[in-house]
Design an enzyme around this catalytic site. Sequence first.
Site, PDB file in Angstrom:
ATOM      1  N   HIS A 148      30.340 -27.731 -61.073  1.00  0.00           N
ATOM      2  CA  HIS A 148      30.943 -27.593 -59.439  1.00  0.00           C
ATOM      3  C   HIS A 148      30.949 -29.347 -58.988  1.00  0.00           C
ATOM      4  O   HIS A 148      31.590 -29.917 -58.111  1.00  0.00           O
ATOM      5  CB  HIS A 148      29.904 -27.446 -58.680  1.00  0.00           C
ATOM      6  N   HIS A 151      26.989 -36.393 -56.956  1.00  0.00           N
ATOM      7  CA  HIS A 151      25.832 -37.005 -56.786  1.00  0.00           C
ATOM      8  C   HIS A 151      24.802 -36.131 -57.312  1.00  0.00           C
ATOM      9  O   HIS A 151      23.662 -36.473 -57.064  1.00  0.00           O
ATOM     10  CB  HIS A 151      26.290 -36.048 -54.994  1.00  0.00           C
ATOM     11  N   HIS A 152      24.724 -35.843 -58.598  1.00  0.00           N
ATOM     12  CA  HIS A 152      24.107 -35.461 -59.753  1.00  0.00           C
ATOM     13  C   HIS A 152      23.543 -36.723 -60.975  1.00  0.00           C
ATOM     14  O   HIS A 152      22.517 -36.102 -61.780  1.00  0.00           O
ATOM     15  CB  HIS A 152      24.056 -33.924 -60.552  1.00  0.00           C
ATOM     16  N   LYS A 198      31.379 -25.833 -55.879  1.00  0.00           N
ATOM     17  CA  LYS A 198      30.290 -24.664 -55.546  1.00  0.00           C
ATOM     18  C   LYS A 198      31.223 -23.455 -55.174  1.00  0.00           C
ATOM     19  O   LYS A 198      30.868 -22.592 -55.661  1.00  0.00           O
ATOM     20  CB  LYS A 198      28.878 -24.346 -55.134  1.00  0.00           C
ATOM     21  N   HIS A 204      29.590 -32.486 -50.537  1.00  0.00           N
ATOM     22  CA  HIS A 204      29.464 -33.097 -51.948  1.00  0.00           C
ATOM     23  C   HIS A 204      29.133 -31.671 -53.008  1.00  0.00           C
ATOM     24  O   HIS A 204      29.271 -31.714 -54.116  1.00  0.00           O
ATOM     25  CB  HIS A 204      27.717 -33.983 -51.862  1.00  0.00           C
ATOM     26  N   ASP A 205      28.868 -30.830 -52.167  1.00  0.00           N
ATOM     27  CA  ASP A 205      28.523 -29.348 -53.386  1.00  0.00           C
ATOM     28  C   ASP A 205      29.982 -28.655 -52.900  1.00  0.00           C
ATOM     29  O   ASP A 205      29.652 -27.435 -53.255  1.00  0.00           O
ATOM     30  CB  ASP A 205      27.596 -28.981 -52.731  1.00  0.00           C
ATOM     31  N   ASP A 252      20.328 -35.805 -50.363  1.00  0.00           N
ATOM     32  CA  ASP A 252      20.235 -34.735 -50.669  1.00  0.00           C
ATOM     33  C   ASP A 252      18.904 -33.973 -51.175  1.00  0.00           C
ATOM     34  O   ASP A 252      18.268 -32.274 -50.597  1.00  0.00           O
ATOM     35  CB  ASP A 252      21.754 -33.983 -51.689  1.00  0.00           C
TER      36      ASP A 252
HETATM   37 FE   LIG Z   1      25.244 -30.230 -56.410  1.00  0.00          FE
HETATM   38 FE   LIG Z   2      22.637 -30.307 -51.037  1.00  0.00          FE
END
Ligand SMILES: [Fe+2]
Ligand SMILES: [Fe+2]
Lengths: 125, 268
Positions: free
Chosen positions: B154, B180-181, B129, B125-126, B209
């Site tokens: 991101h 996811h945010h 970044k 998911h990240d 998360d």
């Molecule tokens: Fe994230």
């Molecule tokens: Fe995470």
Amino acid sequence: MNNLKVEATQYTPEISLETYGEINIKGKSYPENTFEFYMPILHWLRTYFTEPNAPHSLTVNVEITYFNSSSSKLFFDFFDILDANKENFNITVNWIFDRENDSAKEAGEDFIEDFTDLTIHLIAK
Amino acid sequence: MEQHEVIKNPLIVELELLRVNFDKTTEKLIKDIQRHEKIMTKADKRQKQEYDELQRKFAEVEALQQEIEETQKEVIFTMGSIGESRSKETGNHVRRVAEYSKLIALHYGLCEHDAEMLKQASPMHDIGKVAIPDAILNKPGKLTPEEFEIMKKHTELGYDMLKHSHRPLLQTAAIVAYEHHEKFNGQGYPRGLKGANIHIYSRITAFADVFDALGNQRCYKPAWKDEDIFNLFHQERGEHFDPKIVDIFFKNLSEFLYIREMFKDPVA
Ligand SMILES: [Fe+2]
Ligand SMILES: [Fe+2]
């Protein structure tokens, strides 16, 4: 007498019978009905040997990789016909096999053992 | 000798001829039987060789298949770790997020196949970044509003990285990276999606998360106490998080705690 050509399938080899005196058999041999499949081939061969104009020399190239037991039987029948005509024709058999394929090589050796008077060359690829 | 032949009984001559024929026929029969036996023996031998060869090939394919699956898992966790390492997450964070995600998915009613796919996709998911500047990612203090806007990118960056693949797994990962945010109440980013407009995979990953991140100690903050985490979830039920997921969490708390224990980080 005509040339005869049989295309390869998933279970049967490619076969070409040339009136100028050459036979090529190449591929796998697992026909559903082995006798029926090879009948025209054996018939062609017998005709060749009775044909007055047939060339005196006949070369047979066989490259069979995998085969079932009834095909093996039919190959013996095929060699029987060659054997019966070896006095009047100059017959050469090239038994071609892949270096990795032991059973194909062994089959060639069996024919040499059984048909001592035929000229059979084992050719490793 | 000549005399003998002259007086030979015709019946004997005929019998002798028969015997010669009989001998010939017998000889041919014996030869045929021997040949047949030879053919069968050789055929059995070939069949056994071919069978052995097949077995070997099957084993090879199976090993290869397993190798591919292992590699895929490794790649996924490595990709996930790259994203997380840039946000200073701890080593087993992505593994725990993966396990929580699958657990929630199954309780939510997703099928085993989808749950397993989410398990494999959620660690990524990240991944976006990797494209965020160090100065922002590693900034010790609070981000300025401009910096935070860049940080939020991101999600879209991760989506752009993954969206071109046609593999279901990477498509799932792309959705999760993108959303996811997002928050259930529509107050999240980047698109401010609301409720069921946020993909179920993303709602699940978001919860997993946060649950894991809060429970982890980091260099700049201690781990939250469980009590505080639970209070937050009660507060954010239907706000940040899908209420059904919060309910699943409290109803099956022991399973979540078991995963946390199983995959806890080695003590530094
Ligand atoms: Fe994230
Ligand atoms: Fe995470």
